[in-house]
Design an enzyme around this catalytic site. Structure first.
Site: not given
Length: 127
Positions: A32, A15, A30, A113, A70, A26
């Site tokens: 998680h 996201h 990136h 996360e 994914h 953020c």
């Protein structure tokens, strides 16, 4: 509130968060390894002494795998893909799609996360 049970699920996703100041990490794309934990409550247990059978939560695991694993969350969520919003989205799905078919009621959804941070959503319930 009586009895509580909880179960953890995981999925991987990317996201990027909109509206952040330039250079905020953020705001960059990136990913998680998300952990989602649901807690259910019940005043009374069903045979043989369950809030609900953990196996009854399999549809939630399947939903996470199909809708979020994914994936790029910006493409599958209609709100900013923060942990707070994700927890609320997942709670709404759980209440609408799964809760009517199982004993017990959703008490909270917690989304992590990272190993050291989390957000929770507790649905409002009529007394």
């Amino acid at each position: 509130m009586g009895h509580r049970i909880g179960k953890r699920f995981t999925f991987e996703a990317s996201h990027q968060l909109p509206g952040l100041p330039d250079g905020h990490k953020c705001g960059r794309l990136h990913g998680h390894s998300y952990t989602v934990e649901v807690t259910l409550v019940a005043e009374d247990l069903v045979e043989p002494g369950f809030v609900t059978d953990f196996g009854d939560l399999a549809p939630f695991k399947e939903h996470l795998a199909e809708a979020f694993d994914h994936r790029h969350l910006n493409e599958v969520m209609t709100v900013a893909p923060t942990s707070e919003n994700l927890a609320e989205v997942l709670a709404q799905w759980f209440i609408t799609e799964l809760e009517p078919a199982i004993p017990g009621n959703l008490f909270v959804v917690r989304v992590s996360e990272t190993a050291s941070s989390w957000a929770e959503f507790r649905p409002e319930r009529a007394a």
